[in-house]
Enzyme design. Structure first.
Site, short mmCIF file in Angstrom:
data_model
loop_
_atom_site.label_atom_id
_atom_site.label_comp_id
_atom_site.label_asym_id
_atom_site.label_seq_id
_atom_site.Cartn_x
_atom_site.Cartn_y
_atom_site.Cartn_z
N SER A 90 0.84 -1.20 0.00
CA SER A 90 0.00 0.00 0.00
C SER A 90 0.88 1.25 0.00
O SER A 90 1.96 1.24 0.58
CB SER A 90 -0.84 -0.03 1.29
OG SER A 90 -2.05 0.64 1.12
N PRO A 91 0.41 2.32 -0.64
CA PRO A 91 1.23 3.55 -0.63
C PRO A 91 1.43 4.04 0.80
O PRO A 91 0.48 4.08 1.58
CB PRO A 91 0.39 4.53 -1.45
CG PRO A 91 -0.99 3.98 -1.48
CD PRO A 91 -0.84 2.49 -1.35
N CYS A 150 3.38 7.26 2.81
CA CYS A 150 4.20 8.47 2.89
C CYS A 150 5.41 8.20 3.77
O CYS A 150 5.29 7.58 4.83
CB CYS A 150 3.42 9.60 3.55
SG CYS A 150 2.03 10.18 2.59
N GLN A 199 1.27 6.61 -6.45
CA GLN A 199 0.01 7.27 -6.12
C GLN A 199 0.19 8.77 -6.31
O GLN A 199 1.00 9.39 -5.62
CB GLN A 199 -0.38 6.96 -4.68
CG GLN A 199 -1.77 7.44 -4.33
CD GLN A 199 -2.10 7.23 -2.87
OE1 GLN A 199 -1.37 7.66 -1.99
NE2 GLN A 199 -3.22 6.57 -2.60
N TYR A 258 -8.26 14.01 1.16
CA TYR A 258 -7.43 14.88 0.34
C TYR A 258 -8.27 15.51 -0.76
O TYR A 258 -9.48 15.34 -0.81
CB TYR A 258 -6.20 14.11 -0.16
CG TYR A 258 -5.35 13.63 1.00
CD1 TYR A 258 -4.77 14.55 1.87
CD2 TYR A 258 -5.18 12.29 1.28
CE1 TYR A 258 -4.02 14.14 2.98
CE2 TYR A 258 -4.44 11.86 2.39
CZ TYR A 258 -3.87 12.81 3.23
OH TYR A 258 -3.15 12.39 4.32
N ARG A 294 -7.64 5.27 -5.57
CA ARG A 294 -8.04 4.86 -4.22
C ARG A 294 -9.24 5.74 -3.86
O ARG A 294 -9.17 6.97 -3.98
CB ARG A 294 -6.88 5.07 -3.24
CG ARG A 294 -7.25 4.75 -1.83
CD ARG A 294 -6.03 4.66 -0.92
NE ARG A 294 -5.58 3.28 -0.83
CZ ARG A 294 -4.75 2.83 0.13
NH1 ARG A 294 -4.26 3.65 1.04
NH2 ARG A 294 -4.41 1.56 0.18
N ARG A 299 1.12 -1.40 7.14
CA ARG A 299 1.94 -1.58 8.33
C ARG A 299 2.53 -2.98 8.47
O ARG A 299 3.66 -3.12 8.94
CB ARG A 299 1.13 -1.19 9.57
CG ARG A 299 0.89 0.32 9.62
CD ARG A 299 -0.22 0.70 10.55
NE ARG A 299 -1.53 0.23 10.08
CZ ARG A 299 -2.69 0.50 10.67
NH1 ARG A 299 -2.69 1.24 11.78
NH2 ARG A 299 -3.82 0.06 10.17
C1 LIG Z 1 3.39 5.23 7.38
C2 LIG Z 1 2.11 5.26 6.60
C3 LIG Z 1 1.97 6.12 5.52
C4 LIG Z 1 0.81 6.12 4.75
N1 LIG Z 1 0.73 6.90 3.62
C5 LIG Z 1 -0.29 6.73 2.76
C6 LIG Z 1 -0.27 7.30 1.48
O1 LIG Z 1 0.73 7.90 1.05
N2 LIG Z 1 -1.36 7.14 0.68
C7 LIG Z 1 -2.44 6.43 1.09
O2 LIG Z 1 -3.42 6.31 0.35
N3 LIG Z 1 -2.47 5.83 2.29
C8 LIG Z 1 -1.42 5.95 3.11
N4 LIG Z 1 -1.40 5.27 4.30
C9 LIG Z 1 -2.50 4.34 4.58
C10 LIG Z 1 -2.14 2.94 4.12
O3 LIG Z 1 -1.87 2.89 2.73
C11 LIG Z 1 -3.25 1.93 4.47
O4 LIG Z 1 -4.39 2.26 3.74
C12 LIG Z 1 -3.57 1.93 5.97
O5 LIG Z 1 -2.39 1.98 6.74
C13 LIG Z 1 -4.36 0.69 6.37
O6 LIG Z 1 -3.65 -0.47 6.00
P1 LIG Z 1 -2.78 -1.34 7.07
O7 LIG Z 1 -3.74 -1.73 8.16
O8 LIG Z 1 -2.28 -2.50 6.25
O9 LIG Z 1 -1.68 -0.49 7.60
C14 LIG Z 1 -0.26 5.28 5.10
C15 LIG Z 1 -0.14 4.45 6.22
C16 LIG Z 1 1.03 4.41 6.95
C17 LIG Z 1 1.15 3.45 8.10
#
Ligand SMILES: Cc1cc2nc3c(=O)[nH]c(=O)nc-3n(C[C@H](O)[C@H](O)[C@H](O)COP(=O)(O)O)c2cc1C
Length: 367
Positions: free
Chosen positions: A23-24, A26, A101, A183, A231, A325
């Site tokens: 997943s993307p 930041c 993204q 956003y 997304r 994560r």
């Molecule tokens: C460090 C970090 C940075 C993230 N940055 C983005 C991002 O750039 N774009 C986005 O759509 N979601 C972002 N997210 C959300 C994740 O892509 C994901 O949708 C969210 O963490 C839930 O998934 P998970 O339970 O597998 O962590 C970010 C999450 C984390 C933990």
């Protein structure tokens, strides 16, 4: 038994070896939008995670479209050259295809990095004016954005197009538009943040109009065979906000605009929203969108174990599964999932001596 998670999928002309997507995420580690050695390290590692696709973090299509001063951007020749270096590095050493993204942070821009507090930038921290569908702030202490004018809308749309073309030149395999998490594009679609009285506000059709214009413009600019997706939001988690039914309508419209996939996330439109925090939170939204919109659909959100990811695909609830994560915690998540599900993923030759078939220690770890 054959694993559904490890079966291939094709998005436009792009063949993906399995259904696992990083997943993307930041990293807040760019220098005026320019990728640094951190990106080589982070993305190089995840290109060897066993996921078929790594989606590079939300990347600002204009300087002020970034969330923080550290966010990645794709609005200058320097940004493009640094991205090309990262892509070349990942291709040389990794196995994953690379998506990016493209994003505009809108009213959630001009913020501190998470480890600095994640609050709006204060005077003295080089804050900037934010823009959004309407002058509705994200929360009580947030900057009040300026309602976008026609000129803003044209500039931002062209910014998405220019960034997409830079991504293509940098060697990216797939592009994803960020239409979630509060956003800029989400701020148009959600009735919580869009209070416009012109043709871009009011009904869902009117609120989707601008994001669809952006999607159409990007689609027209990137090669037909290159997957383009978005997304989007499965739920705003607020009364009067977006619902899964709205996500179906938006996904159908994006499909009509020529998009190849959607990822169904949720939340982020207001500091008041209280998303459910539970395993598979967004899976039912993806399931509904996949069934009713008929577009390749990715799910995301608290998917942690191989069995969970396998079930989402095998039970037909999603075509792909994104993990964020869990991939940071275990950057070889896909290797371990393959072992658990009886599948194979390529590993770099330098690491082959740790493959379960040849390393007795793998059995100890599984006990
Ligand atoms: C460090 C970090 C940075 C993230 N940055 C983005 C991002 O750039 N774009 C986005 O759509 N979601 C972002 N997210 C959300 C994740 O892509 C994901 O949708 C969210 O963490 C839930 O998934 P998970 O339970 O597998 O962590 C970010 C999450 C984390 C933990």
């Amino acid at each position: 038994m054959t694993s559904a998670l490890f079966s291939p999928i094709k998005l436009a002309d792009l063949e993906l070896a399995n259904r696992i997507v990083v997943s993307p995420m930041c990293q807040y580690s760019a220098d005026d939008g320019v990728a640094t050695d951190w990106h080589l390290n982070h993305l190089g590692m995840l290109a060897n995670s066993g996921a078929a696709l790594v989606v590079i973090e939300a990347t600002g299509t204009e300087r002020h479209g970034r969330i923080t001063h550290g966010c990645l951007g794709l609005y200058s020749d320097d940004c493009e050259a640094a991205l090309a270096r990262v892509v070349a590095h990942c291709r040389r050493y990794g196995t994953a295809k690379l998506g990016i993204q493209l994003a505009h942070a809108g009213r959630k821009a001009s913020a501190q990095r998470p480890w600095e507090g994640a609050q709006p930038l204060k005077p003295g921290e080089d804050p900037w004016e934010t823009i959004a569908a309407s002058a509705v702030p994200f929360g009580p202490n947030w900057h009040v954005p300026r309602e976008m004018t026609a000129a803003d809308m044209e500039r931002v749309r062209e910014g998405f197009v220019a960034a997409a073309m830079r991504a293509v030149r940098a060697g990216i395999d797939a592009i994803e538009l960020h239409g979630a998490h509060g956003y800029l594009l989400h701020s148009f679609v959600s009735p919580i943040s869009n209070k416009r009285t012109d043709e871009y506000g009011g009904s869902l059709a009117a609120r989707m109009r601008y994001p669809l214009e952006v999607a159409q413009a990007v689609r027209a600019a990137v090669p037909k065979g290159m997957p383009l997706g978005a997304r989007i939001t499965g739920s705003d988690w607020l009364d009067g906000g977006l619902t899964p039914d709205d996500a179906v309508v938006f996904a159908k419209a994006l499909k009509g605009a020529g998009l190849d996939f959607v990822c169904i996330s949720s939340g982020g439109v207001s500091s008041e929203a209280r998303p459910a925090v539970a395993a598979n939170t967004n899976v039912p939204f993806a399931e509904q969108v996949k069934r009713e919109a008929g577009i390749a659909t990715r799910t995301v959100g608290l998917i942690v174990t191989p069995e969970q990811a396998e079930a989402a695909v095998a039970e037909g609830k999603a075509d792909m599964v994104a993990l964020a994560r869990a991939m940071l915690d275990d950057p070889h998540w896909g290797w371990h999932a393959a072992h658990a599900l009886g599948a194979e993923v390529p590993r770099p030759k330098q690491y082959q001596r740790a493959a379960p078939k040849v390393w007795a220690g793998a059995a100890y770890r599984d006990q």
